[in-house]
Scaffold this motif. Structure first.
Motif, PDB file in Angstrom:
ATOM      1  N   TYR A  31      -0.270   8.601  -7.349  1.00 58.56           N
ATOM      2  CA  TYR A  31      -0.632   8.538  -5.933  1.00 58.56           C
ATOM      3  C   TYR A  31      -0.678   9.952  -5.355  1.00 58.56           C
ATOM      4  CZ  TYR A  31       0.823   3.701  -6.593  1.00 58.56           C
ATOM      5  OH  TYR A  31       0.962   2.416  -7.060  1.00 58.56           O
ATOM      6  N   TRP A  32      -1.552  10.118  -4.371  1.00 59.89           N
ATOM      7  CA  TRP A  32      -1.744  11.420  -3.734  1.00 59.89           C
ATOM      8  C   TRP A  32      -1.714  11.303  -2.220  1.00 59.89           C
ATOM      9  CZ3 TRP A  32      -2.163  15.820  -6.657  1.00 59.89           C
ATOM     10  CH2 TRP A  32      -2.438  15.656  -8.023  1.00 59.89           C
ATOM     11  N   GLY A  33      -1.223  12.358  -1.579  1.00 57.26           N
ATOM     12  CA  GLY A  33      -1.332  12.448  -0.139  1.00 57.26           C
ATOM     13  C   GLY A  33      -2.657  13.051   0.254  1.00 57.26           C
ATOM     14  N   GLN A  34      -2.857  13.208   1.560  1.00 58.85           N
ATOM     15  CA  GLN A  34      -4.129  13.728   2.047  1.00 58.85           C
ATOM     16  C   GLN A  34      -4.159  15.246   2.114  1.00 58.85           C
ATOM     17  OE1 GLN A  34      -1.706  12.833   3.976  1.00 58.85           O
ATOM     18  NE2 GLN A  34      -1.609  14.472   5.511  1.00 58.85           N
ATOM     19  N   GLY A  35      -3.012  15.873   1.991  1.00 62.95           N
ATOM     20  CA  GLY A  35      -2.933  17.327   1.965  1.00 62.95           C
ATOM     21  C   GLY A  35      -2.602  17.948   3.308  1.00 62.95           C
TER      22      GLY A  35
ATOM     23  N   ALA B   3      17.009   8.616   0.397  1.00 61.09           N
ATOM     24  CA  ALA B   3      17.354   7.748   1.526  1.00 61.09           C
ATOM     25  C   ALA B   3      16.279   7.803   2.607  1.00 61.09           C
ATOM     26  CB  ALA B   3      18.702   8.151   2.101  1.00 61.09           C
ATOM     27  N   LYS B   4      15.583   8.920   2.675  1.00 59.28           N
ATOM     28  CA  LYS B   4      14.520   9.089   3.670  1.00 59.28           C
ATOM     29  C   LYS B   4      13.136   8.980   3.046  1.00 59.28           C
ATOM     30  CE  LYS B   4      17.261  12.130   6.653  1.00 59.28           C
ATOM     31  NZ  LYS B   4      17.333  13.474   7.302  1.00 59.28           N
ATOM     32  N   ASN B   5      13.084   8.701   1.746  1.00 60.45           N
ATOM     33  CA  ASN B   5      11.798   8.634   1.044  1.00 60.45           C
ATOM     34  C   ASN B   5      10.973   9.901   1.286  1.00 60.45           C
ATOM     35  OD1 ASN B   5      12.279   6.180  -0.110  1.00 60.45           O
ATOM     36  ND2 ASN B   5      10.579   5.122   0.861  1.00 60.45           N
TER      37      ASN B   5
ATOM     38  N   SER C  71       5.771   5.960   1.637  1.00 57.18           N
ATOM     39  CA  SER C  71       6.012   4.576   2.010  1.00 57.18           C
ATOM     40  C   SER C  71       5.270   3.678   1.029  1.00 57.18           C
ATOM     41  CB  SER C  71       5.533   4.310   3.441  1.00 57.18           C
ATOM     42  OG  SER C  71       4.154   4.572   3.572  1.00 57.18           O
ATOM     43  N   GLY C  72       5.759   2.460   0.900  1.00 61.96           N
ATOM     44  CA  GLY C  72       5.111   1.516   0.007  1.00 61.96           C
ATOM     45  C   GLY C  72       5.514   1.653  -1.450  1.00 61.96           C
ATOM     46  N   LEU C  73       6.515   2.485  -1.741  1.00 61.86           N
ATOM     47  CA  LEU C  73       6.996   2.599  -3.104  1.00 61.86           C
ATOM     48  C   LEU C  73       8.507   2.797  -3.083  1.00 61.86           C
ATOM     49  CD1 LEU C  73       7.661   5.841  -3.422  1.00 61.86           C
ATOM     50  CD2 LEU C  73       5.248   5.999  -3.943  1.00 61.86           C
ATOM     51  N   ILE C  74       9.125   2.527  -4.213  1.00 60.84           N
ATOM     52  CA  ILE C  74      10.562   2.703  -4.349  1.00 60.84           C
ATOM     53  C   ILE C  74      10.807   4.122  -4.843  1.00 60.84           C
ATOM     54  CG2 ILE C  74      12.644   1.904  -5.507  1.00 60.84           C
ATOM     55  CD1 ILE C  74      11.256  -0.822  -5.823  1.00 60.84           C
ATOM     56  N   ALA C  75      11.454   4.930  -4.020  1.00 62.14           N
ATOM     57  CA  ALA C  75      11.588   6.355  -4.318  1.00 62.14           C
ATOM     58  C   ALA C  75      12.231   6.603  -5.678  1.00 62.14           C
ATOM     59  CB  ALA C  75      12.400   7.037  -3.218  1.00 62.14           C
ATOM     60  N   THR C  76      13.227   5.815  -6.029  1.00 67.81           N
ATOM     61  CA  THR C  76      13.940   6.061  -7.281  1.00 67.81           C
ATOM     62  C   THR C  76      13.133   5.678  -8.511  1.00 67.81           C
ATOM     63  OG1 THR C  76      15.024   3.928  -7.013  1.00 67.81           O
ATOM     64  CG2 THR C  76      16.221   5.864  -6.221  1.00 67.81           C
TER      65      THR C  76
ATOM     66  N   GLN D 126       0.849  -1.197   0.000  1.00 70.08           N
ATOM     67  CA  GLN D 126       0.000   0.000   0.000  1.00 70.08           C
ATOM     68  C   GLN D 126       0.883   1.245   0.000  1.00 70.08           C
ATOM     69  OE1 GLN D 126      -2.443   0.389   3.462  1.00 70.08           O
ATOM     70  NE2 GLN D 126      -3.394   2.301   2.783  1.00 70.08           N
ATOM     71  N   VAL D 127       0.629   2.125  -0.969  1.00 70.42           N
ATOM     72  CA  VAL D 127       1.382   3.364  -1.061  1.00 70.42           C
ATOM     73  C   VAL D 127       0.726   4.421  -0.175  1.00 70.42           C
ATOM     74  CG1 VAL D 127       2.125   5.223  -2.572  1.00 70.42           C
ATOM     75  CG2 VAL D 127       2.172   2.850  -3.378  1.00 70.42           C
ATOM     76  N   LEU D 128       1.564   5.097   0.580  1.00 73.12           N
ATOM     77  CA  LEU D 128       1.071   6.141   1.479  1.00 73.12           C
ATOM     78  C   LEU D 128       1.988   7.351   1.365  1.00 73.12           C
ATOM     79  CD1 LEU D 128      -1.229   6.451   3.541  1.00 73.12           C
ATOM     80  CD2 LEU D 128       0.409   5.804   5.318  1.00 73.12           C
ATOM     81  N   LEU D 129       1.382   8.512   1.119  1.00 75.67           N
ATOM     82  CA  LEU D 129       2.108   9.786   1.095  1.00 75.67           C
ATOM     83  C   LEU D 129       1.541  10.647   2.219  1.00 75.67           C
ATOM     84  CD1 LEU D 129       2.019  10.544  -2.754  1.00 75.67           C
ATOM     85  CD2 LEU D 129       3.757   9.310  -1.461  1.00 75.67           C
ATOM     86  N   VAL D 130       2.411  11.075   3.116  1.00 73.96           N
ATOM     87  CA  VAL D 130       1.962  11.842   4.270  1.00 73.96           C
ATOM     88  C   VAL D 130       2.675  13.188   4.297  1.00 73.96           C
ATOM     89  CG1 VAL D 130       1.738  11.916   6.766  1.00 73.96           C
ATOM     90  CG2 VAL D 130       1.518   9.730   5.558  1.00 73.96           C
ATOM     91  N   GLU D 131       1.885  14.250   4.115  1.00 74.44           N
ATOM     92  CA  GLU D 131       2.434  15.599   4.146  1.00 74.44           C
ATOM     93  C   GLU D 131       2.410  16.151   5.564  1.00 74.44           C
ATOM     94  OE1 GLU D 131      -0.276  15.448   0.386  1.00 74.44           O
ATOM     95  OE2 GLU D 131      -0.348  14.769   2.474  1.00 74.44           O
TER      96      GLU D 131
END
Length: 121
Positions: free
Chosen positions: A110-114, A75-77, A25-30, A1-6
């Motif tokens: 993918y999108w974060g929650q804002g 390195a810190k995603n 998280s849940g994805l490869i940054a590169t 599961q991909v998660l973007l947290v702002e």
């Protein structure tokens, strides 16, 4: 599961600076270009800045040119949005986004929650 947290959004005064962060998280940054978008009240979501996987290529909206910059730490995603000389018209919910490819700024996958940024005059 991909998660973007702002994080980092808050109330500031005109002329102030602010830095937003987005942890993925849940994805490869590169494997993903990353971007920031924003949506002001009553307006459509608009593009702000984007950065390729390596950080070697960026794209910015004219409205933020010379004031906002984007960077990333794979390195810190984490991707950052540094906002300087903020103006009331920068007031919006800021969203982090991940593109489906590392170097192409197409339609985010993918999108974060804002996070809310409010600039008072």
């Amino acid at each position: 599961q991909v998660l973007l947290v702002e994080s980092g959004g808050r109330l500031v005064q005109a002329g102030d600076s602010l830095r937003l962060s987005c942890v993925a998280s849940g994805l490869i940054a590169t494997s993903h270009a990353m971007g920031w978008f924003r949506q002001a009240p009553g307006k459509e979501r608009e593009f702000v800045l984007a950065i390729s996987w390596s950080g070697g290529s960026t794209r910015e909206a004219d409205s933020v040119k010379g004031r906002f910059t984007i960077s990333r730490d794979n390195a810190k995603n984490t991707v950052y949005l540094q906002m300087n000389k903020l103006q009331p018209e920068d007031t919006a919910v800021y969203y982090c986004a991940a593109y489906p490819q590392p170097g192409i700024f197409s339609t985010p996958e993918y999108w974060g929650q804002g996070t809310q940024v409010t600039v008072s005059s």
